[in-house]
Design an enzyme around this catalytic site. Structure first.
Site, PDB file in Angstrom:
ATOM      1  N   GLU A 107     -13.138 -11.970  -4.895  1.00 12.28           N
ATOM      2  CA  GLU A 107     -11.989 -11.368  -4.837  1.00 12.28           C
ATOM      3  C   GLU A 107     -11.219 -12.408  -3.738  1.00 12.28           C
ATOM      4  OE1 GLU A 107     -11.868  -7.353  -3.695  1.00 12.28           O
ATOM      5  OE2 GLU A 107     -12.848  -6.513  -5.543  1.00 12.28           O
ATOM      6  N   HIS A 152      -0.370  -3.241  -2.093  1.00  7.07           N
ATOM      7  CA  HIS A 152      -1.316  -3.982  -3.109  1.00  7.07           C
ATOM      8  C   HIS A 152      -0.378  -4.413  -4.113  1.00  7.07           C
ATOM      9  CE1 HIS A 152      -4.559  -4.348  -6.305  1.00  7.07           C
ATOM     10  NE2 HIS A 152      -5.429  -3.884  -5.336  1.00  7.07           N
ATOM     11  N   ARG A 165      -3.069 -10.791   0.002  1.00  2.16           N
ATOM     12  CA  ARG A 165      -2.585  -9.792  -0.705  1.00  2.16           C
ATOM     13  C   ARG A 165      -0.913  -9.834  -0.409  1.00  2.16           C
ATOM     14  NH1 ARG A 165      -6.596  -4.353  -0.696  1.00  2.16           N
ATOM     15  NH2 ARG A 165      -7.989  -5.454  -2.250  1.00  2.16           N
ATOM     16  N   ARG A 181      -5.465  -6.977   5.772  1.00  3.02           N
ATOM     17  CA  ARG A 181      -7.123  -6.687   5.391  1.00  3.02           C
ATOM     18  C   ARG A 181      -7.444  -7.480   4.127  1.00  3.02           C
ATOM     19  NH1 ARG A 181      -9.458  -3.624   1.637  1.00  3.02           N
ATOM     20  NH2 ARG A 181      -7.646  -2.534   1.067  1.00  3.02           N
TER      21      ARG A 181
END
Length: 513
Positions: free
Chosen positions: A111, A225, A269, A365
């Site tokens: 990812e 997100h 992100r 994160r």
């Protein structure tokens, strides 16, 4: 025998309960809803750990710090990544089944910002649900008391240390004695108008910690997100879909994410979420498109069965046509400040998982580190709460106390007539508009004034819903306070009135190892 009360039943809470029980404590898990209703259950993407010869804990640490914009605590990061393989082995021993190939080897995905394939999945995109199932089954097998429908409102502090909890159970108020309390209630997603979090994510543990006088840090860092299905109720489309090769397109069919970062769709992100927000603004607020058509129908169904079902239930065929997506509030990097063993600044009070600020996430994160944090630090908090419940709390940094929050008046006054009536939706709209993906001084001051007014006129809560709303107000006030205090943009905290010269500065990485 030490009595440990664990508040919350996600990966952090259940791991803490199991470890406390193994350490000889008498354990009770208190959960306001069904035991399997938690953020953990809805986690699709997976859990990160170093499990192959092509990877190293040094690389995982470096990736974690890079995603954090250099603000992660080096000792906490090292504790996290060093504990990864042991945490995975522990989950498997407790009955959690991760996906494996035909040769029996664990399947490892990749990812954003990860420099190696280290993401374990279960059921393709049902990792959290499998972890939740396995840990709940193990807790029941171990005879751990599970009290469903027990909504903890506050911790009881007597003579300077925790002595138990107050709660609403079956409609009546009650108290339960405990030598140690572990707060593991998850995050604050319901403070925002659009979120990936379930209805139970109302910031309970963070607000309980605040009212008990525990230090709370880094609440300005709220991760959004990038890709939530923009048809029907918000539904997260895992970052792993982009990791497998899906791309983001604007209405003109252009891959706009490459404008924001050379890694495009696999940038951190916060960068991807802001790139989507800018693209949406250019096209009148309409969602962007996630194009997974190149992956093929068979692969999408096999690799992402949960997402595939949700997409098709909304009448979309993502194997043939790109699907509309937009950002949503997802994860708070801050929380109740703890040391590496879960101790807070209040003796006898511990925190773990998203409720805690361990220091591993910094300003943003790294994907799939949240479940790992819950497993690694939940275990440490459980063991420590069982054997060290009579020790002093730790100095966890700057403290924000409930009286201070109640009494704080902002310089920018808002007339009572300008303040909307309090409702959860009104709070969510204020937070989305003023303390969301982009913030500025004026918007934050408006939010602070509105929240202060609501707090001043709202009566003491009586029902569970009213207690949840108070917790959301407490958490929102701390987010706004912290976002106002940090005037520079970094990571997930983006100040439009202080835009840096480039979107995602590369941090100094030496401290990661």
């Amino acid at each position: 025998m030490t009595r440990v009360a664990v508040v919350g039943s996600g990966i952090a809470g259940l791991t803490a309960a199991l470890e406390a029980r193994s350490a000889g404590a008498d354990v009770v898990v208190l959960t306001k809803a069904a035991p399997d209703e938690s953020n953990t259950r809805y986690a699709q993407g997976g859990i990160a750990a170093v499990l192959s010869a092509d990877d190293s804990v040094e690389a995982h640490a470096e990736d974690t710090l890079r995603a954090s914009s250099g603000l992660a605590d080096a000792d906490a990061v090292r504790t996290l990544v060093d504990g990864g393989s042991v945490a995975i082995a522990g989950l498997e021993v407790r009955g959690v089944g991760f996906d494996r190939g035909a040769d029996g080897a664990r399947l490892l995905g990749r990812e954003a910002v990860h420099s190696a394939s280290r993401i374990l999945h279960a059921g393709g995109d049902a990792t959290g649900a499998e972890i939740q199932r396995g840990l709940l089954a193990e807790c029941r097998a171990r005879g751990i008391e599970m009290r469903e429908g027990a909504f903890v409102t506050d911790v009881v502090v007597s003579r300077g240390r925790v002595a138990g909890v107050r709660m609403i159970e079956r409609g009546a108020t009650a108290e339960a004695q405990a030598d140690a309390v572990v707060l593991a209630t998850g995050g604050i997603g319901q403070a925002y108008a659009v979120t990936t979090n379930p209805q139970v994510a109302t910031g309970d543990g963070i607000a309980i910690g605040l009212r008990a006088g525990a230090a709370v840090r880094d609440m300005e860092f709220v991760q959004f997100h990038p890709t939530v299905l923009a048809v029907g109720a918000p539904f997260l489309v895992s970052e792993a879909v982009r990791g497998e090769g899906a791309v983001l397109l604007d209405e003109a069919g252009r891959r706009f994410a490459l404008d924001a970062h050379p890694d495009g769709e696999l940038a951190p992100r916060d960068v991807v979420a802001r790139a989507i927000a800018r693209a949406m603004a250019r096209q009148g607020g309409r969602p962007v498109l996630l194009d997974a058509t190149g992956l093929g129908a068979a692969f999408l169904t096999r690799r992402f069965p949960t997402i595939d079902r949700a997409v098709r239930d909304r009448g979309l065929d993502w194997a043939r046509v790109p699907i509309p997506v937009s950002p949503a509030a997802h994860y708070v990097m801050g929380g109740v400040a703890t040391d590496l063993d879960g101790r807070t600044s209040v003796p006898g009070l511990f925190a773990a998982g998203e409720t805690a600020r361990t220091g591993v996430h910094g300003a943003n994160r790294l994907a799939s580190n949240s479940l790992l944090e819950g497993a690694v630090f939940g275990a440490r908090a459980g063991r420590t709460s069982a054997r060290e419940s009579v020790r002093e709390g730790v100095d966890a940094g700057s403290t924000s106390l409930a009286p201070e929050l109640r009494d704080r008046l902002v310089a920018r006054k808002t007339a009572p007539g300008d303040v909307p009536s309090l409702s959860r939706r009104a709070l969510q709209d204020v937070m989305w508009s003023c303390a969301g993906l982009s913030r500025d001084a004026e918007g934050l001051a408006d939010a602070a004034a509105i929240i202060a007014r609501w707090r001043a006129v709202t009566p003491a809560p009586r029902t569970v819903r009213e207690h949840e709303d108070r917790n959301l107000l407490d958490a929102a006030a701390e987010i706004v306070r912290a976002a106002s205090a940090r005037t520079a943009s970094i990571g997930a905290h983006w100040r439009s009135d202080d835009v840096p010269t480039y979107d995602h500065p590369e941090p100094v990485l030496e401290a990661a190892c």
